[in-house]
Scaffold this active site. Sequence first.
Site, PDB file in Angstrom:
ATOM      1  N   SER A 279      24.698  35.280  34.006  1.00 51.51           N
ATOM      2  CA  SER A 279      26.045  35.748  34.330  1.00 51.51           C
ATOM      3  C   SER A 279      26.271  37.216  34.020  1.00 51.51           C
ATOM      4  O   SER A 279      27.329  37.752  34.358  1.00 51.51           O
ATOM      5  CB  SER A 279      27.081  34.916  33.575  1.00 51.51           C
ATOM      6  OG  SER A 279      27.077  35.207  32.194  1.00 51.51           O
TER       7      SER A 279
ATOM      8  N   THR B  87      30.399  35.831  32.829  1.00 52.45           N
ATOM      9  CA  THR B  87      30.873  37.074  32.238  1.00 52.45           C
ATOM     10  C   THR B  87      30.828  36.892  30.740  1.00 52.45           C
ATOM     11  O   THR B  87      30.883  35.771  30.258  1.00 52.45           O
ATOM     12  CB  THR B  87      32.360  37.318  32.657  1.00 52.45           C
ATOM     13  OG1 THR B  87      32.443  37.358  34.072  1.00 52.45           O
ATOM     14  CG2 THR B  87      32.927  38.601  32.078  1.00 52.45           C
TER      15      THR B  87
ATOM     16  N   THR C 106      29.627  41.877  33.177  1.00 44.98           N
ATOM     17  CA  THR C 106      29.355  40.759  34.086  1.00 44.98           C
ATOM     18  C   THR C 106      28.427  41.162  35.225  1.00 44.98           C
ATOM     19  O   THR C 106      28.330  42.344  35.565  1.00 44.98           O
ATOM     20  CB  THR C 106      30.676  40.253  34.705  1.00 44.98           C
ATOM     21  OG1 THR C 106      30.448  39.023  35.399  1.00 44.98           O
ATOM     22  CG2 THR C 106      31.254  41.256  35.684  1.00 44.98           C
TER      23      THR C 106
ATOM     24  N   ARG D 253      31.507  44.166  46.281  1.00 46.12           N
ATOM     25  CA  ARG D 253      32.649  43.486  45.636  1.00 46.12           C
ATOM     26  C   ARG D 253      32.685  43.838  44.148  1.00 46.12           C
ATOM     27  O   ARG D 253      31.682  43.782  43.454  1.00 46.12           O
ATOM     28  CB  ARG D 253      32.511  41.972  45.807  1.00 46.12           C
ATOM     29  CG  ARG D 253      33.635  41.150  45.127  1.00 46.12           C
ATOM     30  CD  ARG D 253      33.241  40.634  43.763  1.00 46.12           C
ATOM     31  NE  ARG D 253      34.213  39.683  43.222  1.00 46.12           N
ATOM     32  CZ  ARG D 253      34.178  39.212  41.968  1.00 46.12           C
ATOM     33  NH1 ARG D 253      33.231  39.615  41.141  1.00 46.12           N
ATOM     34  NH2 ARG D 253      35.081  38.368  41.547  1.00 46.12           N
TER      35      ARG D 253
ATOM     36  N   THR E 101      37.304  35.807  31.505  1.00 43.45           N
ATOM     37  CA  THR E 101      36.181  35.370  32.329  1.00 43.45           C
ATOM     38  C   THR E 101      36.743  34.419  33.384  1.00 43.45           C
ATOM     39  O   THR E 101      37.821  33.869  33.218  1.00 43.45           O
ATOM     40  CB  THR E 101      35.102  34.630  31.506  1.00 43.45           C
ATOM     41  OG1 THR E 101      35.671  33.452  30.943  1.00 43.45           O
ATOM     42  CG2 THR E 101      34.536  35.508  30.407  1.00 43.45           C
ATOM     43  N   GLY E 102      35.967  34.197  34.445  1.00 38.74           N
ATOM     44  CA  GLY E 102      36.433  33.317  35.515  1.00 38.74           C
ATOM     45  C   GLY E 102      36.733  34.102  36.775  1.00 38.74           C
ATOM     46  O   GLY E 102      36.251  35.237  36.943  1.00 38.74           O
TER      47      GLY E 102
ATOM     48  N   GLY F 224      37.763  36.522  39.061  1.00 42.70           N
ATOM     49  CA  GLY F 224      38.306  37.857  38.852  1.00 42.70           C
ATOM     50  C   GLY F 224      39.452  38.198  39.786  1.00 42.70           C
ATOM     51  O   GLY F 224      40.393  38.890  39.398  1.00 42.70           O
TER      52      GLY F 224
HETATM   53  N1  GLY Z   1      35.372  37.585  36.066  1.00 43.98           N
HETATM   54  C1  GLY Z   1      34.199  38.089  36.602  1.00 43.98           C
HETATM   55  C2  GLY Z   1      34.288  38.375  38.032  1.00 43.98           C
HETATM   56  O1  GLY Z   1      35.115  37.797  38.736  1.00 43.98           O
HETATM   57  O2  GLY Z   1      33.526  39.183  38.512  1.00 43.98           O
END
Ligand code: GLY
Length: 348
Positions: A88, A200, A218, A228, A251-252, A254
Amino acid sequence: MSNSLSRRDFLGAASGVAAGATLGLPLITHPGFPAVHIRQGSKNVAVASANGLRGVELTGRLVGEGMDTLDAAIEGVKTQELDPDDSSVGYGGLPNEDGVVQLDASCMHGPTKRAGAVGALEGIKTPSVVAKYVLLYTDHIMLVGEGAKRFALSYGFKEEDLMTERSRARWLAWRANRGPDDDWINVERGKEMVIRETGTININVVNSNGDISSVTTTSGLSWKIPGRVGDSPIIGAGQYTDNDIGAAGSTGRGEANIQVCGAFLTVENMRRGLSPTDAALETLRRVVATTEPRLLDEQGRPTFNLNFYATNKAGEFGAGTIWSGGRYAAFDGATAALHDIPYLYERE
Ligand code: GLY
């Protein structure tokens, strides 16, 4: 290449607490906000995503030995950035749809009120350290893409292949099973990769002097569209520190976080007096309220997950998540442990 914030950075950079004291506590005032009393704790505390268990232990130990909070937090996240088995972040992080690993990171240093970030950085294993170099050595906050790489190379960072055998195999399996209309021959029918990981690591740390820092790093959403950039390098979304109040990070998914500036909002919720956990859950309620119908189930609940981790100046820490079943890591001044994350919705 020095990794340490110099002592000069700290001269005159003591807390931005406004003058005046009541009940022995500093009185913090901000126009438009109620005055709040933030009691300063006396322990070293670090809170992180679950993959940060080793990281919070290291961070807590290092600040206990007197290391600056940001330097220590970055040492903490580097354990995962350099770990080829953590898919990750950093080395071994899952790539974008072209098979290229693009990394995001940001950090904030409470005492000096400085911030740094990099987005879509290729070929450098430790984007958190590059983000710190942006903080230390430039008048900018964020560098992206080729410019971020050239900046890192100029300081002696090495360009390396960030794909491991494992991450390459997973990317090839995804590409091979992409969909019925592509030109790739499916190699493992029935094993189509439908889960797109968003891994992340975020660490937030406060030391016994009440100085606070945060860092998030991340490899972003796996198989993302090249270019992106997620929430992690966005100051106020991926992480945020206010040395008067506390720090928070995420985290999660984004995209959901960026829409509410969630780390900033969580710190603002703590400024209003909420505990770190309540502050995180309040931010998540805002996320639910701002989610477009396409991403909600029939009961109006998000079909993705998002997590916030937070600590305040007093050393209280907590976390919140949308869906039950997650854990977070914390160093409480003595030991590092995983804790269940309070949530909005129970998984069926
Ligand atoms: N939270 C990490 C991402 O969405 O890239």
